[in-house]
Design a protein around this motif. Structure first.
Motif, PDB file in Angstrom:
ATOM      1  N   MET A  17       0.851  -1.201   0.000  1.00  0.00           N
ATOM      2  CA  MET A  17       0.000   0.000   0.000  1.00  0.00           C
ATOM      3  C   MET A  17       0.880   1.243   0.000  1.00  0.00           C
ATOM      4  N   THR A  18       0.568   2.185  -0.875  1.00  0.00           N
ATOM      5  CA  THR A  18       1.348   3.417  -0.949  1.00  0.00           C
ATOM      6  C   THR A  18       0.922   4.379   0.147  1.00  0.00           C
ATOM      7  N   LYS A  19       1.777   5.381   0.393  1.00  0.00           N
ATOM      8  CA  LYS A  19       1.610   6.225   1.576  1.00  0.00           C
ATOM      9  C   LYS A  19       1.481   7.685   1.198  1.00  0.00           C
ATOM     10  N   LEU A  20       0.494   8.343   1.845  1.00  0.00           N
ATOM     11  CA  LEU A  20       0.367   9.795   1.773  1.00  0.00           C
ATOM     12  C   LEU A  20       0.430  10.339   3.191  1.00  0.00           C
ATOM     13  N   PHE A  21       1.462  11.110   3.460  1.00  0.00           N
ATOM     14  CA  PHE A  21       1.556  11.824   4.729  1.00  0.00           C
ATOM     15  C   PHE A  21       0.861  13.177   4.556  1.00  0.00           C
ATOM     16  N   VAL A  22      -0.023  13.510   5.469  1.00  0.00           N
ATOM     17  CA  VAL A  22      -0.692  14.803   5.477  1.00  0.00           C
ATOM     18  C   VAL A  22      -0.133  15.536   6.691  1.00  0.00           C
ATOM     19  N   VAL A  23       0.748  16.519   6.440  1.00  0.00           N
ATOM     20  CA  VAL A  23       1.683  16.986   7.457  1.00  0.00           C
ATOM     21  C   VAL A  23       1.453  18.449   7.822  1.00  0.00           C
ATOM     22  N   GLY A  24       1.277  18.696   9.115  1.00  0.00           N
ATOM     23  CA  GLY A  24       1.280  20.058   9.637  1.00  0.00           C
ATOM     24  C   GLY A  24       2.648  20.364  10.208  1.00  0.00           C
TER      25      GLY A  24
ATOM     26  N   GLY B 211       2.372   5.283  -6.553  1.00  0.00           N
ATOM     27  CA  GLY B 211       3.459   4.559  -5.913  1.00  0.00           C
ATOM     28  C   GLY B 211       4.528   5.419  -5.298  1.00  0.00           C
ATOM     29  N   LYS B 212       4.343   6.741  -5.325  1.00  0.00           N
ATOM     30  CA  LYS B 212       5.334   7.648  -4.755  1.00  0.00           C
ATOM     31  C   LYS B 212       4.956   8.009  -3.326  1.00  0.00           C
ATOM     32  N   THR B 213       5.896   7.841  -2.427  1.00  0.00           N
ATOM     33  CA  THR B 213       5.647   8.251  -1.047  1.00  0.00           C
ATOM     34  C   THR B 213       5.589   9.772  -1.019  1.00  0.00           C
ATOM     35  N   THR B 214       4.447  10.299  -0.633  1.00  0.00           N
ATOM     36  CA  THR B 214       4.148  11.716  -0.824  1.00  0.00           C
ATOM     37  C   THR B 214       3.804  12.371   0.496  1.00  0.00           C
ATOM     38  N   ALA B 215       4.237  13.620   0.658  1.00  0.00           N
ATOM     39  CA  ALA B 215       3.828  14.440   1.804  1.00  0.00           C
ATOM     40  C   ALA B 215       3.089  15.660   1.288  1.00  0.00           C
ATOM     41  N   LEU B 216       1.868  15.820   1.739  1.00  0.00           N
ATOM     42  CA  LEU B 216       1.092  17.041   1.500  1.00  0.00           C
ATOM     43  C   LEU B 216       1.322  17.929   2.709  1.00  0.00           C
ATOM     44  N   VAL B 217       1.941  19.077   2.501  1.00  0.00           N
ATOM     45  CA  VAL B 217       2.466  19.885   3.602  1.00  0.00           C
ATOM     46  C   VAL B 217       1.697  21.193   3.727  1.00  0.00           C
ATOM     47  N   SER B 218       1.395  21.546   4.981  1.00  0.00           N
ATOM     48  CA  SER B 218       0.781  22.837   5.272  1.00  0.00           C
ATOM     49  C   SER B 218       1.382  23.374   6.559  1.00  0.00           C
ATOM     50  N   SER B 219       1.375  24.688   6.728  1.00  0.00           N
ATOM     51  CA  SER B 219       1.845  25.258   7.980  1.00  0.00           C
ATOM     52  C   SER B 219       0.796  25.045   9.060  1.00  0.00           C
ATOM     53  N   GLY B 220       1.151  25.337  10.301  1.00  0.00           N
ATOM     54  CA  GLY B 220       0.228  25.166  11.406  1.00  0.00           C
ATOM     55  C   GLY B 220      -0.157  23.709  11.580  1.00  0.00           C
ATOM     56  N   ASP B 221      -1.408  23.479  11.939  1.00  0.00           N
ATOM     57  CA  ASP B 221      -1.957  22.127  12.008  1.00  0.00           C
ATOM     58  C   ASP B 221      -2.765  21.893  10.742  1.00  0.00           C
ATOM     59  N   ILE B 222      -2.412  20.878   9.988  1.00  0.00           N
ATOM     60  CA  ILE B 222      -3.025  20.669   8.671  1.00  0.00           C
ATOM     61  C   ILE B 222      -4.480  20.236   8.767  1.00  0.00           C
TER      62      ILE B 222
END
Length: 258
Positions: free
Chosen positions: A1-8, A72-83
């Protein structure tokens, strides 16, 4: 399973980025964000593929992050503060919900493992700069009526006022919105004293940070921009001065026990 990090990633200071958030960025090959957020992260973003979409492209950012992770790309969706607070996490789950409801044609999204990593929000950073403003019950209200009708926002401000909550206003003004903050001030003045302390925190924890403490009746939209957090104390919040240092705190009721 591929991974998406949703990052604050917190309010801006590098040393306020949570270790788990930093580890997620380090583990990712692709980073999706508004460019400023990646600039604030610094060297940890080196060697990654950057997908920089401007403000206003939030839906496309969320779609792109899901597409990259599904490919298939390990991805981070990045936002400032708390996402998860007025940020990108809600869009990711809204798109997944739409896929489950048959309103999207992206079945591969459902194979993506999504991990949401919280960050320090602007209201927390601001409160820490002046003492303990969030010491009792509080709420946040976005003053942007781009997605929420003003009538709904106005109702929530009245509810916060009658409930005597400390209120942190996000999206207080923009180039096209300059009247909502003064309207919110006038509503709160119906419920709490004119001398109620207000925090104006601009670019919190960043190099050009500025902090002001004013009275509620002094609050004016002309002194605020889109980089400013506005936090209004409740009827019991106190502003105290010790020489050149001043603080604001909201008591919880310990006075009865002291």
């Amino acid at each position: 399973m591929t991974k998406l990090f949703v990052v604050g990633t917190g309010p801006g200071a590098a040393d306020l980025v949570a270790p788990r958030a930093r580890a997620a960025v380090e583990a990712s090959t692709d980073l999706v964000a508004y460019g400023l957020y990646l600039e604030l992260l610094g060297d940890v973003c080196d060697g990654k593929t950057h997908h920089d979409l401007p403000l206003g492209e939030e839906i496309n950012r969320a779609r792109l992050a899901l597409d990259l992770a599904a490919s298939g790309k390990t991805t981070a969706l990045v936002s400032s503060g708390d996402i998860g607070i007025y940020a990108m996490a809600t869009l990711v789950f809204e798109l997944l919900d739409r896929q489950l409801q048959g309103q999207e044609d992206q079945p591969e999204w459902l194979d993506v493992e999504v991990e949401v990593i919280p960050g320090i929000s602007a209201m927390q950073a601001g409160a820490s700069r002046v003492g303990a403003l969030l010491g009792h019950d509080f709420c946040t209200i976005s003053l942007s009526d781009l997605l929420t009708p003003w009538q709904t926002i106005e109702k929530r401000i009245h509810s916060a006022g009658s409930g005597d909550f400390v209120v942190s206003f996000y999206n207080p003004v923009s180039k096209k919105r300059d009247w909502q903050l003064n309207s919110a001030r006038d509503i709160l003045l119906q419920y709490r004293p004119a001398e109620t302390p207000v925090l104006l925190g601009r670019q919190l924890t960043r190099e050009d940070e500025s902090i002001r403490i004013i009275r509620l009746d002094q609050l004016d939209a002309k002194d605020v921009d889109m980089f400013t957090l506005v936090s209004v104390g409740n009827s019991e919040s106190r502003r105290i001065v010790n020489g050149s240092r001043e603080w604001v705190y909201t008591p919880r009721g310990y006075r009865k026990k002291l």
